[in-house]
Design an enzyme around this catalytic site. Structure first.
Site, PDB file in Angstrom:
ATOM      1  N   LYS A  66       0.841  -1.203   0.000  1.00  0.00           N
ATOM      2  CA  LYS A  66       0.000   0.000   0.000  1.00  0.00           C
ATOM      3  C   LYS A  66       0.875   1.252   0.000  1.00  0.00           C
ATOM      4  O   LYS A  66       0.584   2.227  -0.692  1.00  0.00           O
ATOM      5  CB  LYS A  66      -0.931  -0.018   1.221  1.00  0.00           C
ATOM      6  CG  LYS A  66      -2.038  -1.063   1.065  1.00  0.00           C
ATOM      7  CD  LYS A  66      -2.808  -1.351   2.340  1.00  0.00           C
ATOM      8  CE  LYS A  66      -3.794  -2.489   2.101  1.00  0.00           C
ATOM      9  NZ  LYS A  66      -4.489  -2.956   3.303  1.00  0.00           N
ATOM     10  N   GLN A 110      -4.502  -1.647   9.628  1.00  0.00           N
ATOM     11  CA  GLN A 110      -4.460  -2.936   8.943  1.00  0.00           C
ATOM     12  C   GLN A 110      -5.127  -4.019   9.801  1.00  0.00           C
ATOM     13  O   GLN A 110      -4.837  -4.151  10.990  1.00  0.00           O
ATOM     14  CB  GLN A 110      -2.996  -3.316   8.652  1.00  0.00           C
ATOM     15  CG  GLN A 110      -2.820  -4.601   7.885  1.00  0.00           C
ATOM     16  CD  GLN A 110      -3.389  -4.549   6.463  1.00  0.00           C
ATOM     17  OE1 GLN A 110      -3.193  -3.588   5.742  1.00  0.00           O
ATOM     18  NE2 GLN A 110      -4.112  -5.579   6.083  1.00  0.00           N
ATOM     19  N   ASP A 133     -10.384   3.582   4.666  1.00  0.00           N
ATOM     20  CA  ASP A 133     -10.790   2.186   4.493  1.00  0.00           C
ATOM     21  C   ASP A 133     -12.316   2.036   4.571  1.00  0.00           C
ATOM     22  O   ASP A 133     -12.840   0.936   4.405  1.00  0.00           O
ATOM     23  CB  ASP A 133     -10.123   1.348   5.597  1.00  0.00           C
ATOM     24  CG  ASP A 133      -9.597   0.038   5.063  1.00  0.00           C
ATOM     25  OD1 ASP A 133      -9.574  -0.130   3.828  1.00  0.00           O
ATOM     26  OD2 ASP A 133      -9.211  -0.821   5.880  1.00  0.00           O
TER      27      ASP A 133
END
Ligand code: NDP
Length: 296
Positions: A66, A110, A133
């Site tokens: 990422k 994450q 996200d």
């Protein structure tokens, strides 16, 4: 970009194998251009903060990917690596600092988080304006209402694939297998908002093969290797395989990829399929969050 076609002598349909990497690259170059224009006019580059708790090698490699993707389009990224024994309170305190840091536009924590840490509480701690996200309940609520700017990355990537390859969505019968908050539920909503008739399936669904056989679009997101068989697929259906399972060191999707060749109109492979699109949509969300916060 030219689609890869699989020749099929015995079957009538040439299956398009989606090149998710090529599509991701072309969207990323558009994002890079947008950022270059912004920075040329004096704005600072957008910045994504990535938080990793623990030292799971797969998660570490995901966040490296990422961050590389951020660098590739002129976006900054900062990483916060916390030891596995970090308490929930300490994680939330870090998120709070990132929320108040004006140089940060997007925050990604994450997953999975270590045992004992509530992923829901951590998601709630992220400022919805920086929710790259798209896991905050406010963001999910906006998706439900059809007003969301930040949308879950994998579902957004799936919709971009369907659109790029010209798959008709309006009026289509879509079957989504899996009902998670990050894939199944949001992609069902996005398909429904585009006027598909959506059936959501899960582990207690009766006659899953029969339901799939009616579908023009199948989205499989279970993590059960090769669960979706060729005789579940209606000839000409578009098949989006989100699942990733490791079997004997190999990454395998939810769909019996080889067997559906010549039956499906389109399929995403387990590598270079939905994965690169998911990362691309994280970049897209961070840029959206940046533009909205800075008003540029
Ligand atoms: P979850 O484990 O949260 O959800 C899995 C879903 O699949 C559940 O709703 C479950 O049903 C359903 N399911 C499990 N077994 C069956 C079955 N036999 N029949 C029907 N439904 C079943 O997974 P995620 O949504 O987080 O991820 C799904 C897969 O997608 C994983 O392999 C993950 O690694 C992959 N993934 C890939 C991404 C990418 O970028 N390529 C991004 C995100 C995920 P129930 O609710 O009843 O338990």
């Amino acid at each position: 970009m030219p689609p890869t076609r699989t020749p099929s002598s015995a079957r009538s349909i040439e299956t398009i194998v989606v090149d998710g990497l090529a599509l991701a690259k072309s969207i990323r170059s558009e994002l890079a251009e947008e950022i270059a224009k912004l920075t040329a006019s004096g704005a600072r580059p957008p910045c994504l903060a990535v938080v990793l708790v623990g030292d799971d090698p797969a998660s570490r490699s995901y966040i490296k990917g990422k961050q590389r993707a951020c660098g590739g389009i002129g976006m900054r990224s900062v990483e916060h690596l916390l030891p596995a024994e970090t308490s929930q309170g300490e994680i939330i305190a870090l998120i709070d600092r990132l929320n108040r840091d004006d140089s940060i536009d997007g925050i990604l924590v994450q997953l999975p988080l270590p045992d004992g840490i509530s992923a829901a509480a951590v998601a709630r701690a992220v400022d919805p304006a920086k929710d790259a996200d798209a896991l905050h309940p406010n963001t999910s609520g906006q998706l439900l209402a059809g007003t969301a700017d930040l949308i879950s990355c994998t579902p957004l990537g799936i919709m971009a694939v369907l659109d790029h390859y010209g798959i008709p969505i309006e009026g289509a019968d879509a079957v989504v297998i899996g009902r998670s908050n990050i894939v199944g539920k949001p992609v069902s909503l996005l398909l429904q908002q585009r006027h598909a008739t959506v059936t959501m399936c899960h582990s207690r669904t009766r006659d899953l093969p029969g339901i799939c056989r009616r579908a023009d679009i199948v989205v499989a997101a279970t993590g059960r290797a090769r669960m979706v068989k060729a005789d579940w697929i209606k000839p000409g259906a578009a098949v989006i395989d989100v699942g990733v399972s490791e079997v004997d060191g190999e990454l395998i999707g939810d769909v019996d990829f080889e067997a559906v060749q010549g039956i499906a109109k389109l399929i995403t492979p387990s590598r270079r399929g939905i994965g690169p699109m998911t990362i691309t949509m994280l970049l897209r969300n961070t840029l959206h969050a940046y533009r909205a916060r800075l008003g540029v």
